[in-house]
Write a protein that holds these residues in place. Structure first.
Motif, short mmCIF file in Angstrom:
data_model
loop_
_atom_site.label_atom_id
_atom_site.label_comp_id
_atom_site.label_asym_id
_atom_site.label_seq_id
_atom_site.Cartn_x
_atom_site.Cartn_y
_atom_site.Cartn_z
N PRO A 1 2.61 -0.20 5.33
CA PRO A 1 3.79 0.18 6.12
C PRO A 1 4.31 -0.95 7.02
CG PRO A 1 1.82 1.32 6.91
CD PRO A 1 1.46 0.69 5.60
N VAL A 2 3.42 -1.77 7.56
CA VAL A 2 3.88 -2.83 8.46
C VAL A 2 4.71 -3.86 7.70
CG1 VAL A 2 3.10 -4.82 9.81
CG2 VAL A 2 2.07 -2.57 10.20
N VAL A 3 4.27 -4.24 6.51
CA VAL A 3 5.01 -5.26 5.76
C VAL A 3 6.32 -4.66 5.23
CG1 VAL A 3 4.97 -6.80 3.76
CG2 VAL A 3 2.98 -6.65 5.27
N ALA A 4 6.29 -3.39 4.80
CA ALA A 4 7.53 -2.75 4.37
C ALA A 4 8.55 -2.75 5.52
CB ALA A 4 7.26 -1.32 3.88
N ALA B 1 -0.41 5.00 -3.45
CA ALA B 1 0.61 4.87 -4.50
C ALA B 1 1.98 4.54 -3.92
CB ALA B 1 0.69 6.16 -5.31
N GLU B 2 2.05 4.31 -2.62
CA GLU B 2 3.34 3.98 -2.01
C GLU B 2 3.73 2.53 -2.28
OE1 GLU B 2 3.37 7.19 1.69
OE2 GLU B 2 3.07 5.06 2.11
N VAL B 3 4.98 2.35 -2.69
CA VAL B 3 5.49 1.01 -3.00
C VAL B 3 6.74 0.77 -2.16
CG1 VAL B 3 6.40 -0.49 -4.85
CG2 VAL B 3 4.64 1.23 -5.37
N PRO B 4 6.84 -0.39 -1.50
CA PRO B 4 8.07 -0.69 -0.77
C PRO B 4 9.25 -0.72 -1.76
CG PRO B 4 6.32 -2.26 -0.22
CD PRO B 4 5.84 -1.46 -1.39
N ARG B 5 10.38 -0.12 -1.39
CA ARG B 5 11.52 -0.06 -2.30
C ARG B 5 11.90 -1.46 -2.78
NH1 ARG B 5 16.67 3.03 -0.24
NH2 ARG B 5 15.27 4.79 -0.58
N GLY B 6 12.08 -1.59 -4.10
CA GLY B 6 12.43 -2.88 -4.67
C GLY B 6 11.22 -3.77 -4.94
N GLY B 7 10.03 -3.31 -4.52
CA GLY B 7 8.82 -4.13 -4.70
C GLY B 7 8.19 -3.95 -6.07
N VAL C 1 12.43 -2.08 4.39
CA VAL C 1 12.58 -1.18 3.25
C VAL C 1 11.65 0.02 3.42
CG1 VAL C 1 13.35 -2.93 1.60
CG2 VAL C 1 10.90 -2.51 1.90
N PRO C 2 12.04 1.19 2.88
CA PRO C 2 11.16 2.36 2.96
C PRO C 2 10.07 2.30 1.90
CG PRO C 2 13.17 2.95 1.81
CD PRO C 2 13.33 1.50 2.22
N LEU C 3 9.00 3.09 2.10
CA LEU C 3 7.94 3.24 1.10
C LEU C 3 8.25 4.43 0.21
CD1 LEU C 3 4.91 2.60 3.46
CD2 LEU C 3 5.52 1.19 1.47
N GLU C 4 8.05 4.28 -1.09
CA GLU C 4 8.33 5.36 -2.04
C GLU C 4 7.09 5.57 -2.91
OE1 GLU C 4 13.11 4.46 -2.49
OE2 GLU C 4 11.71 3.47 -3.86
N VAL C 5 6.74 6.84 -3.14
CA VAL C 5 5.54 7.12 -3.93
C VAL C 5 5.80 6.84 -5.41
CG1 VAL C 5 3.96 8.93 -4.71
CG2 VAL C 5 4.64 8.79 -2.30
N ASP C 6 4.91 6.08 -6.03
CA ASP C 6 4.97 5.81 -7.47
C ASP C 6 4.18 6.92 -8.16
OD1 ASP C 6 4.95 2.97 -9.52
OD2 ASP C 6 3.92 4.82 -10.06
N ALA C 7 4.92 7.86 -8.78
CA ALA C 7 4.27 9.06 -9.33
C ALA C 7 3.28 8.69 -10.43
CB ALA C 7 5.34 10.02 -9.88
N ALA C 8 3.58 7.66 -11.21
CA ALA C 8 2.67 7.27 -12.30
C ALA C 8 1.33 6.82 -11.74
CB ALA C 8 3.31 6.14 -13.13
N TRP C 9 1.36 6.08 -10.59
CA TRP C 9 0.10 5.62 -10.02
C TRP C 9 -0.71 6.78 -9.41
CZ3 TRP C 9 -2.68 1.75 -11.29
CH2 TRP C 9 -3.84 1.49 -10.56
#
Lengths: 422, 422
Positions: B83-86, B122-128, B91-99
């Motif tokens: 969360p700190v780097v996002a 499984a959270e990925v920074p948007r666009g990451g 950018v917001p963090l979004e859950v990657d459902a596949a992971w």
């Protein structure tokens, strides 16, 4: 939450960045300063370039006002810490004649002429402090001015850094830093057999209710360590009591999932268990080559329960030293259940120990086959006549497979001892 | 001098600052990236506080534009890197459902329900970018924007960090960084028995004439290592040739002062010498408790010359396993010349090895006396019938005395082998 006074560490050396040397000075200083109630808030590793050293020290001073530098005080042209930091403080270097004499006498005692280049090691930034070094030629140094703050310079050789810290630097820092309320104390509780997330859920209410203590989760390969920390807000006696209360609560909540405390590793825990039962132990090792015996004898006082061990690296040694029948080796191979069992019996028979451990496996990188790939390790443990022999399939480098084999053997023996075999 | 493209490393974890954990990820990454022609220009270690992580990463990005973060990707409340780097990238963090599914299946395979808290992994920074992790639950992540630059996030567990680096991160960085001219290559030449300053004087003309290579002086306890480095300005084949020419010049100048090359330690060098003579070796250890045998078997292929060893930790074991006469132990004590000699003979007799080493001493912290203080260590080496037994007076902690005893024994055997005993 109020915290202890903070310093930063700047470690200097291309070898640290390239990975040719593992930095043990930073961790040692962090632990030692925490005992004194001083927190290391950041550690920076820079190379041997003047600009990198200057910006590393200047940035750290700007953040905390107190910096300890490690390394770059040698007599050669790649040792730039002393002149770079003097320049940052805007002061010239001056030769301390008394220290030149100390160095010259040390060389003469060994029948050597002191090379002229050593004189730079007697240079002191004007107005700075020289800390005499009884165990090497580079003295420690300290600079202070009210605008920049305080910088301590220490040589990177671990034995010299530690000696100077104990004899000079801790006392010096006490005069420069505000006094904290108490030491930074911590207790590590070791868990195994539970996922980090599941562990966090199980103790969530404890984590949120033990301020000013904090709990951290540390995955360490064989399980999750919990570190409970008093960050210096409490005086020592209150911190000790609070840590004990936290440990009691966690111990009650977690039961057998929590297998050890402190920094005690598994070998020390096995040792304590053996000692409490009045048992002795012996080892028979092949692929670990002495590592298992070394682990068991790391602890002072281990002579109370370790009789000894046999490193039977070759098949010849398995026969000669442990009495493993040649037929077994021929029929099943050295890495097999019957051989692990025969090694176990050999260890007990030759040493007369109560307990024994045996390890025979393929640590790699060569020597594997499709039937017995690298990482195939047979491990046996015995408490008196009760033997347990199991196949482990381990992964990793040669060094990792050896470490994990020793760890697995210690775990098996501990389980067997705790299961009440006698 | 033009250098290779640079990145910075930011390692995250209070345990690294407190010294409870030694950072091996930074050194490993430094070495691995150097092989790819990428230099680590600075390494920063910060604690688990959001502000410390944010400023550590932001400062590093401002200097180099490319940062690799290690640690703080776990599922618990002290894992803040994601969360700190996002937030730093806005950018917001979004859950990657596949992971989430991958993690859920892994828990189910072990018969467990996945705790809800794992979903944060499984959270990925948007666009990451998500780098799937085959060996753990925390995937690697990468963020890029043209203003800030590139940040890669890796879990701190060494096995996971290494796997993700090899399988995903090196390839990703190649697409983001300018291509360097060649790898950062280095050769380490080990010297002993000469002071750093005297060594520097003796090779001063070589140091100043081998650009674009550089020479660094590294004191390492038992001597001074010279590191000759090609910093990425030369393509690989030219760098290899230049390093070889530098080694040849240094070897000619320094003669026997230079005792080894590469990262070869003394145990490996003893091993190579034994191999070249067709000799086998066995050990008989007391206070080192298996460490000497472990050192000799660290190298792959050591089964060519190591037969095995005996850890005779107790007096009983010295008698039973090595045939040390009880009268010798009674008369002279276990730490004595006659016992070291009898252990040496016992090691050769029981294993039939050509060479043997024996160590008996007081590693401490207890067990010392005024006559035999802690650090008193008798060491014996034998090449066939020629035995050499010497008293060493070592200093340091228990662990250091054990390390130094093993090192001294290896040194004695190497000297004896080189003196041409046969």
């Amino acid at each position: 939450v109020s915290r202890a006074p903070a310093v930063e560490i700047v470690a200097i050396g291309d070898e640290l960045l390239l990975g040719d040397t593992i930095d043990t000075n930073g961790p040692w200083l962090g632990d030692r300063l925490a005992q004194e109630g001083i927190l290391v808030s950041r550690r920076t590793v820079v190379g041997d370039q003047a600009q990198a050293i200057r910006s590393g020290v200047a940035d750290a001073l700007a953040r905390t006002g107190t910096v300890v530098c490690c390394g770059g005080l040698g007599p050669t042209q790649d040792d730039l810490t002393r002149p770079v930091v003097a320049a940052l403080y805007g002061v010239p270097l001056e030769v301390d004649a008394a220290w030149v004499e100390v160095m010259r006498e040390r060389f003469e005692k060994r029948g050597l002429r002191m090379p002229a280049s050593n004189v730079v090691q007697a240079e002191v930034p004007r107005g700075g402090t020289l800390f005499p070094n009884d165990v090497g030629t580079a003295p420690g140094l300290a600079l202070h001015d009210d605008a920049l703050g305080t910088t301590v310079l220490l040589p990177g050789v671990p034995g010299e850094l530690r000696w100077l810290t104990e004899h000079h630097v801790l006392g010096y820092l006490r005069t420069r830093l505000p006094r904290g309320r108490g030491p930074v104390l911590r207790r590590v509780l070791r868990t195994t057999g539970i996922a980090e997330s599941a562990l966090a859920e199980r103790i969530a209410d404890i984590v949120t209710s033990i301020a000013p203590l904090g709990i951290a989760f540390l995955p360490v390969g064989i399980g999750i360590d919990l570190r409970v920390t008093s960050w210096g807000e409490l005086p020592e006696n209150e911190a000790v009591a609070a840590l004990q209360r936290a440990e009691d609560r966690l111990r009650e909540r977690l039961g057998p999932v929590l297998y050890g405390t402190g920094r005690a590793d598994l070998a020390a825990l096995v040792g304590e268990t053996l000692r409490s039962r009045g048992f002795t132990v012996a080892t028979a090792e092949s692929c670990t080559g002495g590592l298992l015996a070394k682990r068991l004898t790391d602890a002072a006082g281990s002579s109370d329960y370790v009789i000894g061990g046999i490193v039977a690296y070759s098949n010849e040694a398995k026969q000669r030293l442990l009495g493993v029948p040649e037929a077994l080796l021929r029929e099943h191979g050295a890495v097999s259940e019957p051989v692990a069992r025969a090694m176990l019996e050999g260890a007990r028979r030759t040493t007369n120990a109560d307990c024994a451990l045996s390890i025979t496996g393929i640590a790699g990188p060569g020597g594997g086959s499709s039937e017995k790939p690298v990482g195939t390790v047979w491990i046996g443990t015995a408490v008196r006549e009760q033997a347990d022999v199991r196949l482990h399939r381990l992964v990793g480098s040669r060094a990792e497979i050896r470490e994990r084999s020793a760890q697995a053997a210690l775990r098996m023996l501990l389980d067997q001892l705790n299961a009440g075999a006698s």
